[in-house]
Write a protein that holds these residues in place. Sequence first.
Motif, mmCIF file in Angstrom:
data_model
loop_
_atom_site.group_PDB
_atom_site.id
_atom_site.type_symbol
_atom_site.label_atom_id
_atom_site.label_comp_id
_atom_site.label_asym_id
_atom_site.label_seq_id
_atom_site.Cartn_x
_atom_site.Cartn_y
_atom_site.Cartn_z
ATOM 1 N N VAL A 57 0.829 -1.203 0.000
ATOM 2 C CA VAL A 57 0.000 0.000 0.000
ATOM 3 C C VAL A 57 0.861 1.250 0.000
ATOM 4 C CG1 VAL A 57 -1.706 1.318 1.317
ATOM 5 C CG2 VAL A 57 -1.969 -1.152 1.053
ATOM 6 N N GLY A 58 2.022 1.193 0.690
ATOM 7 C CA GLY A 58 2.921 2.337 0.683
ATOM 8 C C GLY A 58 3.380 2.693 -0.721
ATOM 9 N N VAL A 59 3.677 1.683 -1.521
ATOM 10 C CA VAL A 59 4.098 1.909 -2.904
ATOM 11 C C VAL A 59 2.957 2.497 -3.738
ATOM 12 C CG1 VAL A 59 4.871 0.766 -5.014
ATOM 13 C CG2 VAL A 59 5.835 0.090 -2.816
ATOM 14 N N ALA A 60 1.727 2.080 -3.432
ATOM 15 C CA ALA A 60 0.573 2.473 -4.243
ATOM 16 C C ALA A 60 0.003 3.846 -3.889
ATOM 17 C CB ALA A 60 -0.531 1.421 -4.112
ATOM 18 N N LEU A 61 0.485 4.492 -2.843
ATOM 19 C CA LEU A 61 -0.124 5.744 -2.372
ATOM 20 C C LEU A 61 -0.234 6.824 -3.457
ATOM 21 C CD1 LEU A 61 1.305 6.146 1.254
ATOM 22 C CD2 LEU A 61 -1.030 5.556 0.575
ATOM 23 N N PRO A 62 0.824 7.117 -4.214
ATOM 24 C CA PRO A 62 0.668 8.169 -5.237
ATOM 25 C C PRO A 62 -0.420 7.847 -6.254
ATOM 26 C CG PRO A 62 2.995 7.734 -4.837
ATOM 27 C CD PRO A 62 2.223 6.653 -4.127
ATOM 28 N N SER A 63 -0.530 6.583 -6.654
ATOM 29 C CA SER A 63 -1.564 6.197 -7.612
ATOM 30 C C SER A 63 -2.955 6.347 -7.009
ATOM 31 C CB SER A 63 -1.349 4.747 -8.066
ATOM 32 O OG SER A 63 -0.110 4.601 -8.728
ATOM 33 N N ILE A 64 -3.092 5.992 -5.730
ATOM 34 C CA ILE A 64 -4.378 6.154 -5.043
ATOM 35 C C ILE A 64 -4.750 7.628 -4.985
ATOM 36 C CG2 ILE A 64 -5.600 5.842 -2.857
ATOM 37 C CD1 ILE A 64 -3.763 3.432 -2.328
ATOM 38 N N GLY A 65 -3.764 8.464 -4.615
ATOM 39 C CA GLY A 65 -4.032 9.892 -4.522
ATOM 40 C C GLY A 65 -4.445 10.499 -5.840
ATOM 41 N N ALA A 66 -3.773 10.092 -6.927
ATOM 42 C CA ALA A 66 -4.099 10.643 -8.238
ATOM 43 C C ALA A 66 -5.481 10.198 -8.702
ATOM 44 C CB ALA A 66 -3.041 10.205 -9.252
ATOM 45 N N PHE A 313 7.091 7.646 3.103
ATOM 46 C CA PHE A 313 5.928 8.366 2.588
ATOM 47 C C PHE A 313 6.367 9.567 1.754
ATOM 48 C CE2 PHE A 313 2.770 11.784 3.282
ATOM 49 C CZ PHE A 313 1.652 11.190 2.714
ATOM 50 N N LEU A 314 7.300 10.338 2.287
ATOM 51 C CA LEU A 314 7.764 11.555 1.618
ATOM 52 C C LEU A 314 8.501 11.232 0.318
ATOM 53 C CD1 LEU A 314 9.469 14.480 3.550
ATOM 54 C CD2 LEU A 314 10.206 13.828 1.273
ATOM 55 N N VAL A 315 9.418 10.271 0.390
ATOM 56 C CA VAL A 315 10.237 9.947 -0.782
ATOM 57 C C VAL A 315 9.405 9.237 -1.851
ATOM 58 C CG1 VAL A 315 12.266 8.678 -1.589
ATOM 59 C CG2 VAL A 315 12.344 9.887 0.590
ATOM 60 N N THR A 316 8.423 8.447 -1.441
ATOM 61 C CA THR A 316 7.540 7.796 -2.414
ATOM 62 C C THR A 316 6.797 8.838 -3.251
ATOM 63 O OG1 THR A 316 7.222 5.828 -1.039
ATOM 64 C CG2 THR A 316 5.546 6.269 -2.693
ATOM 65 N N LEU A 317 6.254 9.847 -2.582
ATOM 66 C CA LEU A 317 5.565 10.915 -3.310
ATOM 67 C C LEU A 317 6.530 11.662 -4.232
ATOM 68 C CD1 LEU A 317 3.296 12.426 -0.497
ATOM 69 C CD2 LEU A 317 2.645 10.831 -2.306
ATOM 70 N N TYR A 318 7.738 11.899 -3.744
ATOM 71 C CA TYR A 318 8.730 12.643 -4.540
ATOM 72 C C TYR A 318 9.131 11.873 -5.802
ATOM 73 C CZ TYR A 318 13.366 14.428 -5.818
ATOM 74 O OH TYR A 318 14.451 14.913 -6.500
ATOM 75 N N LEU A 319 9.458 10.593 -5.621
ATOM 76 C CA LEU A 319 9.939 9.809 -6.752
ATOM 77 C C LEU A 319 8.863 9.604 -7.810
ATOM 78 C CD1 LEU A 319 12.076 7.049 -4.953
ATOM 79 C CD2 LEU A 319 12.876 9.125 -6.113
ATOM 80 N N GLN A 320 7.632 9.340 -7.369
ATOM 81 C CA GLN A 320 6.576 9.048 -8.341
ATOM 82 C C GLN A 320 5.900 10.307 -8.883
ATOM 83 O OE1 GLN A 320 3.963 5.661 -7.696
ATOM 84 N NE2 GLN A 320 5.228 4.959 -5.985
ATOM 85 N N VAL A 436 2.171 8.949 14.509
ATOM 86 C CA VAL A 436 2.275 10.343 14.931
ATOM 87 C C VAL A 436 3.275 11.110 14.062
ATOM 88 C CG1 VAL A 436 3.004 11.864 16.815
ATOM 89 C CG2 VAL A 436 1.551 9.882 17.302
ATOM 90 N N VAL A 437 4.459 10.544 13.851
ATOM 91 C CA VAL A 437 5.471 11.248 13.046
ATOM 92 C C VAL A 437 5.004 11.386 11.598
ATOM 93 C CG1 VAL A 437 7.863 11.259 12.268
ATOM 94 C CG2 VAL A 437 7.309 10.427 14.555
ATOM 95 N N LEU A 438 4.361 10.353 11.081
ATOM 96 C CA LEU A 438 3.830 10.435 9.721
ATOM 97 C C LEU A 438 2.808 11.559 9.611
ATOM 98 C CD1 LEU A 438 3.588 9.327 6.859
ATOM 99 C CD2 LEU A 438 1.967 7.630 7.717
ATOM 100 N N ALA A 439 1.985 11.730 10.647
ATOM 101 C CA ALA A 439 0.999 12.811 10.646
ATOM 102 C C ALA A 439 1.680 14.172 10.636
ATOM 103 C CB ALA A 439 0.085 12.682 11.859
#
Length: 507
Positions: A57-66, A313-320, A436-439
Amino acid sequence: MTSTVTPAIATPDLVSSPDPQLHSHIESADGWTARTWLLLVVLCGALFLDGLDISMVGVALPSIGADLGMSASALQWIVSGYVLGYGGLLLLGGRSADLLGRRQVFLTAVAVFGIASVASAALSSPEAIIALRFVKGVAAAFTVPAGLSIITTTFAEGPARNKALSIYTVVGASGFSLGLVFGGLLTELGWRATFLLPGPVAVALVAVGWRVVPTATRSLKSLGDFDLLGAISSTAAILLFVVAVVEAPTSGWTSGEVLSLVAASAALALVFLVVELRHPTPLIRLGILRSWHLVHANISGAIMAGGYFAFQFLVTLYLQDSLGWSPLAMALGFLPAGLLVVASSTRMDRVLARVRTQVLIAAGMTAFLAAYVLFLRVDPGLGYAVLLLPTMILLGVGFALSFPSINAQATSGVADHEQGLASGLVNTSVQIGGAVVLAVISAILGNAAESDGPAVTGELIPGMVTGLQVIAVLAAFGVAASLATVFLSGRRTAEATVEIVAEADAS
């Protein structure tokens, strides 16, 4: 990484010699029977699913968001919903295995995990998906301690149990690492496939588990031992606090909404403390927190998971989203860290036998700090081998050294009847620290996006550097706490040695 790789989450009543009626069938003259291996496959399969699900699911987050039009702040709840359900109810899950029966709790929780997976794959409502992610986290909170306690009560203490736990640990680590690859492959087909995959696997595990998971006598008889109020109040307190952190950048840290959420969180935390002080069998006996080594392990676990979850989370969004990497390319980019953890998992017991856990945790935390500081050089023009690969190697080293050491230190010196409490507590800290840190990081990204605009292709994500700096500062705090612990531990050991020598001279 994920905390589910920990072979130490049994409740106190379950850390004991296994019932002869349970383990009488596990061995034959030539070793383990086929039924034994099937049982281990089912138990390891459930743990594998947990790690697989988190990383996929972590890998899929940008696709879900889009696809669903979700912002970074909303996307983080897909991860946080899971870890909050898991971390908030993990201790209760162990108690439930005692009260309701390990077999019943394990099989029911795996079935719920599978049903929620299939249902979430068919939904398009972000709120409904997040709710089902929370349900899956709750299911994992019941599956993991029940599955581990089945191992500790089925396999006799000694070589048989050590072998079973070693296999269990390696499979858990493999689940997260392979989940990155599966997530990348499935996301190429569509992010819904990453939600769907655990469903059929869970059904198969339940079908086989129904035949091979043994039935045991329940250790707890009274509903009074079921600290439901403690579980509800603690989970709700954490949930409201995370919501406050997410809403603060938009509404303002001193806004009525945020202050109300913080006040409600504090009130529920106070309720939890009162309940734990008065309950005959509390989820957390507060006196156990007098041990600094246990507290240090919990702090380190929270920082380790919080920093990494937020970084991924941050780097996944950046790379994709910014650099245009495919989900599979991103997954393969992160893979070296996971492979290092898997490769080291079968050897760390020898390292732990020779080196103090405090030293290993300090070394691991230092590797995390170096990884995050190294990545602060981030620039769209830097290649994988120059920027991301060294960071991944350092993260792998950090996990390999810290993760088993944190769990060993959290349970070292703890009375036998509180081993389950100590191990459950550190796993809860890992999950809640991650949420918490992710938030916090998602709030930073969301606030920056509102002021600077959305991410631009080929450029850094707004708020990215600030988020990395926060993660690095958090890791630096972990290093400082660990070095202080090493110093204090060494000083106490030296003082104890002097006293022993003095007593010997006097005699």
